[in-house]
Design an enzyme around this catalytic site. Sequence first.
Site, PDB file in Angstrom:
ATOM      1  N   HIS A 183     -10.973  -2.890  11.388  1.00 11.48           N
ATOM      2  CA  HIS A 183      -9.727  -3.601  11.194  1.00 11.48           C
ATOM      3  C   HIS A 183      -9.951  -4.807  12.328  1.00 11.48           C
ATOM      4  CE1 HIS A 183      -5.365  -3.338   9.972  1.00 11.48           C
ATOM      5  NE2 HIS A 183      -6.082  -4.615   8.973  1.00 11.48           N
ATOM      6  N   SER A 189      -0.142  -3.682  12.340  1.00  8.36           N
ATOM      7  CA  SER A 189       0.547  -4.602  11.412  1.00  8.36           C
ATOM      8  C   SER A 189       2.021  -5.127  12.156  1.00  8.36           C
ATOM      9  CB  SER A 189       1.382  -4.170  10.353  1.00  8.36           C
ATOM     10  OG  SER A 189       1.963  -2.921  10.503  1.00  8.36           O
ATOM     11  N   LYS A 202      -9.393  -3.096   2.004  1.00 12.57           N
ATOM     12  CA  LYS A 202      -9.194  -1.878   2.739  1.00 12.57           C
ATOM     13  C   LYS A 202      -9.924  -0.723   2.371  1.00 12.57           C
ATOM     14  CE  LYS A 202      -5.725  -3.860   4.769  1.00 12.57           C
ATOM     15  NZ  LYS A 202      -6.014  -4.547   6.241  1.00 12.57           N
ATOM     16  N   ARG A 220       3.026 -11.961  -0.195  1.00 11.35           N
ATOM     17  CA  ARG A 220       1.719 -12.365   0.232  1.00 11.35           C
ATOM     18  C   ARG A 220       1.157 -13.545  -0.274  1.00 11.35           C
ATOM     19  NH1 ARG A 220      -1.022  -8.728   3.808  1.00 11.35           N
ATOM     20  NH2 ARG A 220       0.152  -6.952   3.915  1.00 11.35           N
ATOM     21  N   CYS A 267       2.071  -7.555  14.356  1.00 12.33           N
ATOM     22  CA  CYS A 267       1.630  -7.965  15.817  1.00 12.33           C
ATOM     23  C   CYS A 267       1.125  -9.511  15.870  1.00 12.33           C
ATOM     24  CB  CYS A 267       0.893  -7.089  16.435  1.00 12.33           C
ATOM     25  SG  CYS A 267       1.288  -5.472  16.743  1.00 12.33           S
ATOM     26  N   ARG A 311       0.858  -1.042   0.056  1.00 11.33           N
ATOM     27  CA  ARG A 311      -0.043  -0.028  -0.065  1.00 11.33           C
ATOM     28  C   ARG A 311       0.997   1.272   0.071  1.00 11.33           C
ATOM     29  NH1 ARG A 311      -1.942   0.957   4.425  1.00 11.33           N
ATOM     30  NH2 ARG A 311      -1.228  -0.747   5.465  1.00 11.33           N
ATOM     31  N   ASP A 342      -8.821 -10.262   9.219  1.00 13.73           N
ATOM     32  CA  ASP A 342      -8.635  -8.985   9.131  1.00 13.73           C
ATOM     33  C   ASP A 342      -9.725  -7.704   9.176  1.00 13.73           C
ATOM     34  OD1 ASP A 342      -6.545  -7.177   8.235  1.00 13.73           O
ATOM     35  OD2 ASP A 342      -7.316  -6.815   6.191  1.00 13.73           O
ATOM     36  N   TYR A 395      -1.140  -3.867  -6.845  1.00 14.57           N
ATOM     37  CA  TYR A 395      -0.744  -4.377  -5.474  1.00 14.57           C
ATOM     38  C   TYR A 395      -1.754  -4.340  -4.586  1.00 14.57           C
ATOM     39  CZ  TYR A 395       2.288  -7.345  -2.830  1.00 14.57           C
ATOM     40  OH  TYR A 395       3.085  -8.299  -2.073  1.00 14.57           O
TER      41      TYR A 395
HETATM   42  O1  SAT Z   1      -2.299  -4.540   0.759  1.00 11.76           O
HETATM   43  S1  SAT Z   1      -3.315  -4.511   1.724  1.00 11.76           S
HETATM   44  O2  SAT Z   1      -3.846  -3.412   2.266  1.00 11.76           O
HETATM   45  O3  SAT Z   1      -4.349  -5.416   1.491  1.00 11.76           O
HETATM   46  C1  SAT Z   1      -2.611  -5.598   3.330  1.00 11.76           C
HETATM   47  C2  SAT Z   1      -2.027  -4.404   4.393  1.00 11.76           C
HETATM   48  O4  SAT Z   1      -1.249  -3.626   3.940  1.00 11.76           O
HETATM   49  O5  SAT Z   1      -2.644  -4.732   5.486  1.00 11.76           O
HETATM   50 MN    MN Z   2      -5.095  -5.656   7.662  1.00 11.21          MN
END
Ligand code: SAT
Ligand code: MN
Length: 620
Positions: A242, A264, A222, A387, A266, A71, A289, A213
Amino acid sequence: MTVNDIKHARIKAWIEECVKMCEPDNVVVCDGSTAEYDRLMKKCVDAGLATPLAKKPNSFLFRSLPSDVARVESRTFISSVKEEDAGPTNHWIDPKELKATMKGLYTGCMHGRTMYVIPFCMGPLGSPIAKYGVELTDSEYVVLNMDIMTRAGEKVWEYFGTDGDFVPCLHSVGKPLNNGEKDNGVWPCADVEHKYISHFPEERLIWSYGSGYGGNALLGKKCFALRIATVIAREEGWLAEHMLILKLTNPQGEVKYVTGAFPSACGKTNLAMLIPTIPGWKVETVGDDIAWMKFGKDGRLYAINPEAGFFGVAPGTSAQSNKNALEAASKNTIFTNCALTEDGDVWWEGIGYPAKGKLVDWKGNTRDALPKDKSPKGEEFAHPNARFTAPAKQCPCIASDWESPEGVPISAILFGGRRPSTIPLVHQSRDWNHGVFLGSIVGSEITAASTIDASQVGKIRRDPFAILPFCGYNMGDYFQHWIDVGAAAAKRGKEDKLPKIFYVNWFRKDEDNKDLPGGFMWPGYGDNSRVLAWIFDRCDGKDNYVDTPIGFMPKEGALNLDGLDDVYKAQIPAITAVDKEGWLKECKDIRENHYPKFGKHLPKELSECLDDLESRLNKA
Ligand code: SAT
Ligand code: MN
């Protein structure tokens, strides 16, 4: 089916408008069938963008460009009419200006490509909590991922009706192919300065340009399920969060559902798929998520997982850290930016074993594998944000009711972060507002690994509710919404039906104790079930707690420590005590560095919680 066959007039008109602007060579309305998935995957393989994996049935590896691996928060915009409504923690551009800029970019951007129309549902089909969207994209990779991550295709149309609500999501990789040009195996995307991940909250509209991506491109995740859904949830009086959702069963067979928000890194996915170390307890996964939570008639909060798959971080996923995730991603999975082994499997740092022979790294270079499963920073074989996209139904611990249309009733909400000091293993909020306070102060300590700025090390990077990059409106107003949700429940006489709120911390450290691996005072992973068990009993109102200045904590003997290694047993007094000095420093940091960011949007209830905490600590 073609665009002409679409019965929903507004959807049809919107598609036609986008076709006119983007000028794709073809338009395909996706049916969501296996045949379509196979055809599009073959197209990617033939174009050199995907590699079939001999070792994993029906699974493929994609490599993106180094400029498109995650992101891009700096290019993510909440384009509300008023800047104040985006708030101090979001990037904002005036919607008129942003639309003009993006229309310029979108014009002719799909030359040489196909525009795919993906009707999709976030949540179990027909669920009263589910919401619908249509994504237009020129990326086959996006169609394939959306197929796994959402309920997509023909089966969704009947739920739109002829005039149902939908969130329009326009996506382009921003790489037109002119004069017969081909991708030639190169991941298509635009330069960083031309990437825009834009949200127009008043119109409930998403425009994404320039990235292929993850969350930049799979717009159901998101962008819709968090940034736009937070806006809708606030208007409609529910919660879009989230959060993971897990199902906890005790040895007597009693069940409770728990949600949890963690920044993130954790171990959120690991917690959602945890294998308990205490006998008789069971953890099953509802989501890893995102949670959408609405009040039922009985006054309880019911959660659905709006997604249908996991878009999990591969590095660090091993048989030890998360066996269930590995199993979920053992077939029918898309891997992105992992390393490729000679025998046609994927590999990543932290997979639990060294690779053999040669590896093709995420940049496409063939290199000798190292004799361990770690690499020096910057030289990783798999990108740190590599991923796997795996169907949730393949997870061995998926809960039987994970697709329950009415959702699952939530008993407890967890917050947590990586906090090497101060924050104890677990404490419970006194009441709802105090729980909102705990959510508002979530954060992780900045380590040398997470910053290049040495002066930041040791400070707390606050990520309230772990939703900072995913909230579609002013974060101060978001806190107020949580306060309001509690007040509304109280007004209905249902305060006692609200979930109990807890703060957990698996990451306390004592660097000086050489007996502790990594200096961690708590083993984490499956042993977190010990904390979940205490929380379970707390939700039943058991007398297993002591009242402390920071909230309710396990009373001596209340945590199940059977079978826990002695080295960790010895840490229990320290990690279940109130660190008065540490907490007073915490209060000062919140007062001076955190809460002022929200200005007049900060609810007075949260300032009151801070005052109350400080005065309790001072009296202790
Ligand atoms: O790429 S995503 O936003 O789906 C995953 C993340 O960054 O938490
Ligand atoms: Mn997430």
